[in-house]
Every structure is written in C-alpha cells, then in structure tokens.
Enzyme design. Sequence first.
Site, PDB file in Angstrom:
ATOM      1  N   THR A   1     -36.479   8.465   2.126  1.00 55.02           N
ATOM      2  CA  THR A   1     -35.488   7.377   2.087  1.00 55.02           C
ATOM      3  C   THR A   1     -36.237   6.054   1.983  1.00 55.02           C
ATOM      4  O   THR A   1     -37.321   5.890   2.545  1.00 55.02           O
ATOM      5  CB  THR A   1     -34.565   7.387   3.319  1.00 55.02           C
ATOM      6  OG1 THR A   1     -35.325   7.103   4.500  1.00 55.02           O
ATOM      7  CG2 THR A   1     -33.864   8.727   3.474  1.00 55.02           C
TER       8      THR A   1
ATOM      9  N   SER B   1     -39.870   1.265  -2.711  1.00 57.62           N
ATOM     10  CA  SER B   1     -40.694   0.079  -2.427  1.00 57.62           C
ATOM     11  C   SER B   1     -41.664   0.387  -1.286  1.00 57.62           C
ATOM     12  O   SER B   1     -41.432   1.308  -0.492  1.00 57.62           O
ATOM     13  CB  SER B   1     -39.772  -1.089  -2.026  1.00 57.62           C
ATOM     14  OG  SER B   1     -40.523  -2.225  -1.628  1.00 57.62           O
ATOM     15  N   GLY B   2     -42.733  -0.378  -1.214  1.00 57.19           N
ATOM     16  CA  GLY B   2     -43.616  -0.389  -0.051  1.00 57.19           C
ATOM     17  C   GLY B   2     -44.093   0.991   0.410  1.00 57.19           C
ATOM     18  O   GLY B   2     -44.579   1.803  -0.385  1.00 57.19           O
ATOM     19  N   ILE B   3     -43.941   1.239   1.701  1.00 56.96           N
ATOM     20  CA  ILE B   3     -44.436   2.474   2.319  1.00 56.96           C
ATOM     21  C   ILE B   3     -43.735   3.701   1.732  1.00 56.96           C
ATOM     22  O   ILE B   3     -44.377   4.730   1.473  1.00 56.96           O
ATOM     23  CB  ILE B   3     -44.224   2.397   3.850  1.00 56.96           C
ATOM     24  CG1 ILE B   3     -45.159   1.341   4.465  1.00 56.96           C
ATOM     25  CG2 ILE B   3     -44.424   3.763   4.500  1.00 56.96           C
ATOM     26  CD1 ILE B   3     -44.843   0.979   5.914  1.00 56.96           C
ATOM     27  N   GLY B   4     -42.427   3.599   1.513  1.00 52.05           N
ATOM     28  CA  GLY B   4     -41.679   4.745   0.978  1.00 52.05           C
ATOM     29  C   GLY B   4     -42.141   5.109  -0.423  1.00 52.05           C
ATOM     30  O   GLY B   4     -42.344   6.291  -0.737  1.00 52.05           O
TER      31      GLY B   4
ATOM     32  N   SER C   1     -42.484   2.052  14.423  1.00 51.00           N
ATOM     33  CA  SER C   1     -43.285   0.828  14.254  1.00 51.00           C
ATOM     34  C   SER C   1     -43.991   0.524  15.564  1.00 51.00           C
ATOM     35  O   SER C   1     -43.469   0.855  16.641  1.00 51.00           O
ATOM     36  CB  SER C   1     -42.364  -0.345  13.893  1.00 51.00           C
ATOM     37  OG  SER C   1     -43.056  -1.577  13.984  1.00 51.00           O
TER      38      SER C   1
ATOM     39  N   TYR D   1     -34.531  -4.940  16.079  1.00 47.85           N
ATOM     40  CA  TYR D   1     -35.414  -4.089  15.259  1.00 47.85           C
ATOM     41  C   TYR D   1     -36.318  -3.243  16.161  1.00 47.85           C
ATOM     42  O   TYR D   1     -36.422  -2.028  15.995  1.00 47.85           O
ATOM     43  CB  TYR D   1     -36.252  -4.969  14.336  1.00 47.85           C
ATOM     44  CG  TYR D   1     -37.301  -4.232  13.520  1.00 47.85           C
ATOM     45  CD1 TYR D   1     -36.960  -3.596  12.331  1.00 47.85           C
ATOM     46  CD2 TYR D   1     -38.630  -4.175  13.938  1.00 47.85           C
ATOM     47  CE1 TYR D   1     -37.913  -2.930  11.581  1.00 47.85           C
ATOM     48  CE2 TYR D   1     -39.587  -3.502  13.197  1.00 47.85           C
ATOM     49  CZ  TYR D   1     -39.230  -2.889  12.024  1.00 47.85           C
ATOM     50  OH  TYR D   1     -40.187  -2.218  11.284  1.00 47.85           O
TER      51      TYR D   1
HETATM   52  N1  LIG Z   1     -44.368  -3.338   6.478  1.00 46.23           N
HETATM   53  C1  LIG Z   1     -44.705  -3.223   7.732  1.00 46.23           C
HETATM   54  O1  LIG Z   1     -45.551  -3.990   8.254  1.00 46.23           O
HETATM   55  C2  LIG Z   1     -44.089  -2.137   8.586  1.00 46.23           C
HETATM   56  C3  LIG Z   1     -44.628  -1.925   9.868  1.00 46.23           C
HETATM   57  C4  LIG Z   1     -44.083  -0.943  10.674  1.00 46.23           C
HETATM   58  C5  LIG Z   1     -43.018  -0.184  10.209  1.00 46.23           C
HETATM   59  N2  LIG Z   1     -42.501  -0.415   8.979  1.00 46.23           N
HETATM   60  C6  LIG Z   1     -41.378   0.404   8.552  1.00 46.23           C
HETATM   61  O2  LIG Z   1     -41.682   0.995   7.301  1.00 46.23           O
HETATM   62  C7  LIG Z   1     -40.466   1.260   6.600  1.00 46.23           C
HETATM   63  C8  LIG Z   1     -40.576   0.737   5.183  1.00 46.23           C
HETATM   64  O3  LIG Z   1     -40.875  -0.639   5.227  1.00 46.23           O
HETATM   65  P1  LIG Z   1     -41.572  -1.378   4.008  1.00 46.23           P
HETATM   66  O4  LIG Z   1     -42.410  -2.445   4.622  1.00 46.23           O
HETATM   67  O5  LIG Z   1     -42.171  -0.401   3.079  1.00 46.23           O
HETATM   68  O6  LIG Z   1     -40.273  -2.081   3.350  1.00 46.23           O
HETATM   69  P2  LIG Z   1     -39.844  -2.406   1.833  1.00 46.23           P
HETATM   70  O7  LIG Z   1     -41.033  -2.527   0.943  1.00 46.23           O
HETATM   71  O8  LIG Z   1     -38.901  -3.553   1.946  1.00 46.23           O
HETATM   72  O9  LIG Z   1     -39.035  -1.103   1.414  1.00 46.23           O
HETATM   73  C9  LIG Z   1     -37.849  -0.760   2.060  1.00 46.23           C
HETATM   74  C10 LIG Z   1     -37.201   0.394   1.310  1.00 46.23           C
HETATM   75  O10 LIG Z   1     -36.058   0.840   2.043  1.00 46.23           O
HETATM   76  C11 LIG Z   1     -34.913   0.754   1.198  1.00 46.23           C
HETATM   77  N3  LIG Z   1     -33.756   0.462   2.043  1.00 46.23           N
HETATM   78  C12 LIG Z   1     -33.574  -0.609   2.851  1.00 46.23           C
HETATM   79  N4  LIG Z   1     -32.381  -0.510   3.464  1.00 46.23           N
HETATM   80  C13 LIG Z   1     -31.822   0.651   3.040  1.00 46.23           C
HETATM   81  C14 LIG Z   1     -30.598   1.305   3.318  1.00 46.23           C
HETATM   82  N5  LIG Z   1     -29.683   0.778   4.149  1.00 46.23           N
HETATM   83  N6  LIG Z   1     -30.340   2.491   2.713  1.00 46.23           N
HETATM   84  C15 LIG Z   1     -31.247   3.028   1.860  1.00 46.23           C
HETATM   85  N7  LIG Z   1     -32.421   2.457   1.563  1.00 46.23           N
HETATM   86  C16 LIG Z   1     -32.686   1.274   2.153  1.00 46.23           C
HETATM   87  C17 LIG Z   1     -35.250  -0.327   0.176  1.00 46.23           C
HETATM   88  O11 LIG Z   1     -34.511  -0.209  -1.012  1.00 46.23           O
HETATM   89  P3  LIG Z   1     -33.123  -1.043  -1.229  1.00 46.23           P
HETATM   90  O12 LIG Z   1     -33.363  -2.429  -0.697  1.00 46.23           O
HETATM   91  O13 LIG Z   1     -32.893  -0.990  -2.708  1.00 46.23           O
HETATM   92  O14 LIG Z   1     -32.100  -0.300  -0.451  1.00 46.23           O
HETATM   93  C18 LIG Z   1     -36.717   0.002  -0.067  1.00 46.23           C
HETATM   94  O15 LIG Z   1     -36.825   1.112  -0.938  1.00 46.23           O
HETATM   95  C19 LIG Z   1     -39.352   0.657   7.465  1.00 46.23           C
HETATM   96  O16 LIG Z   1     -38.810   1.650   8.307  1.00 46.23           O
HETATM   97  C20 LIG Z   1     -40.095  -0.353   8.307  1.00 46.23           C
HETATM   98  O17 LIG Z   1     -39.423  -0.625   9.510  1.00 46.23           O
HETATM   99  C21 LIG Z   1     -43.018  -1.376   8.155  1.00 46.23           C
END
Ligand SMILES: NC(=O)c1ccc[n+]([C@@H]2O[C@H](COP(=O)([O-])OP(=O)(O)OC[C@H]3O[C@@H](n4cnc5c(N)ncnc54)[C@H](OP(=O)(O)O)[C@@H]3O)[C@@H](O)[C@H]2O)c1
Length: 247
Positions: free
Chosen positions: A12, A16-19, A136, A149
């Site tokens: 899911t 983008s990003g981690i996914g 996180s 969050y």
């Molecule tokens: N970056 C960090 O420093 C960090 C640190 C710790 C944990 N995390 C966790 O890692 C995960 C990914 O974060 P990221 O930094 O890779 O973010 P990101 O680059 O913004 O990617 C987020 C992804 O989730 C999707 N998304 C968001 N809301 C959604 C929803 N309601 N339903 C379905 N898809 C949804 C977005 O696509 P759409 O917007 O098109 O829906 C996008 O594909 C999150 O759980 C975040 O809390 C991140």
Amino acid sequence: MGQLEGRTAVVTGGSSGIGLATAVRLAADGAHVFITGRRKGELDEAVEIIGSATAVAGDISNPADLDRLYDAVRARGKGLDVLFANAASASFATLEETTEEHFDQTFGVNVRGTLFTVQKALPLLNEGASVILNSSVRADDGVEAFGAYSASKAALRSYARTWANELKGRGIRVNVVSPGTIDTPAIAGVVGAEKAEAIKAGFAARVPIGRMGTSAEVAAAVAFLASDQSSFIVGANLYLDGGEKQL
Ligand SMILES: NC(=O)c1ccc[n+]([C@@H]2O[C@H](COP(=O)([O-])OP(=O)(O)OC[C@H]3O[C@@H](n4cnc5c(N)ncnc54)[C@H](OP(=O)(O)O)[C@@H]3O)[C@@H](O)[C@H]2O)c1
C-alpha cells in the site's frame, strides 16, 4: 532465482518513497507486486518503474477500495504471500490545535485503514505469508505537533503483537519496521517544499551516523522480513534509523 520467486505481494502506498522502493525491491527479488494509492497517474508511472506489478487505485481508509484491491489479487489465483502495509497520513497539529477532522483523518488512514488492509487480506494469505507494518521511530518519542501521527504509529506496533499471535497458527508472521528519518517526498509534503532542505539537514544532524536513510535501505529490510530468511522473526520491531533511537 530471487528469494521471492513466484510470490505475490501487496504494497500500500506503492507509488512513492518507501512503498515504491519496496515494490521495486520485491519485484527484483521475484515477486509480482500489487500496489495501491489514491493518485492513478503516479501509480501508472510506478508500474513502469517496478516491472512485474499491477496497480489498483484506492484509498486504504475506504473499505470498498480495499475490496477492489483484493478482488484483483484474488483474480490472479495465487493467494498472497507478502503484505507491506505502508500507506499513511502525516500532518502537524499540537494538542491545542487538534480538531476532530485532523484526528479522524490521521487515525482513519493509519490505524483503521491499516487494520482493514490486513483484515481484508486474511482470506488470501497463504501459509508462510509475511505481513509487515510500517510504523516509525516517532512512536517512541514526542516530537511537538506530531501527536496524532506518533500515537497512530504506536498503535501499529501494538497491533502487530496481537495479530502475530492470532495468525501464528496459520504460519503467517507479522512484524513491524520503524524507519527513522528517510529521504522521501513525504518530507516536503509535511513541512512544505521551501523548508524541506533545511529541515532535512537538521534531521541528518540528529542521526548518529550523520545522514538520513534512503527508501532503498528500508526496502532491503522489508524484503528480508518478507522472505524465508527471517522465518524465526515474529512480532518484532526492526528499527531502520541509523542509530537514532539506539545509541
Ligand atoms: N519518510 C520518513 O522519514 C518516514 C519515517 C518513518 C516512517 N515513515 C512511514 O513510511 C510510510 C511511507 O512514507 P513515505 O515517506 O514513503 O511517503 P510518500 O513518499 O509520501 O508516499 C506515501 C505513499 O502512500 C500513499 N498514500 C497516502 N495516503 C494514502 C491513502 N489514504 N490510501 C492509499 N495510499 C495512500 C501515497 O499515494 P497517494 O498520495 O497517491 O495516495 C504514496 O504512494 C508511511 O507509513 C510513513 O509514516 C516514513
């Protein structure tokens, strides 16, 4: 042969990003990866990058969208071996600023959405499947204005313990990853593009090894938890934080 050859995965937030990095890695390891996210254009671009992938647009906080995702997985006829519940919502509000809408949005995606992401996958999960929840390091600290969050991410860590216990009889493992600060588009999304570079420099300075993590580093850990290499790891929380919460 890759360590996930012939497996089926769902990621899911795979656009983008981690996914996205994890979907790329799981596909490189041999899996066919279903990705979901709300923006169809980003999903279609991601499929081009990932290769062996199918995109199903949807919002994880909408149970009907999750049904469509799993209908597509079911139609492939091979069940599900790997579920990376990664999508989340992140935005700032102090205790004083928090509205019902802000709370419901954050918990509706991160907690309720993740719960039904996993619950609705249950009929499809094969024996030996691996479920990985993305928490996180914020679950372990008190960064100002990140209360909803952080609490939502702590809830996932707790759920993983219960779900691992409930699913162990089916040979399904549930684990958590807790990334530290990872360089993804989400940072500009939360703090604004104009502040992002300064904020990232501040993040990097707080990490003991002196830099932010990359999405590929998180993906490598998720791929490990997804594979049989981690067969004795159950209900664990793997920190991917450059030592931020360890040293
Ligand atoms: N970056 C960090 O420093 C960090 C640190 C710790 C944990 N995390 C966790 O890692 C995960 C990914 O974060 P990221 O930094 O890779 O973010 P990101 O680059 O913004 O990617 C987020 C992804 O989730 C999707 N998304 C968001 N809301 C959604 C929803 N309601 N339903 C379905 N898809 C949804 C977005 O696509 P759409 O917007 O098109 O829906 C996008 O594909 C999150 O759980 C975040 O809390 C991140």
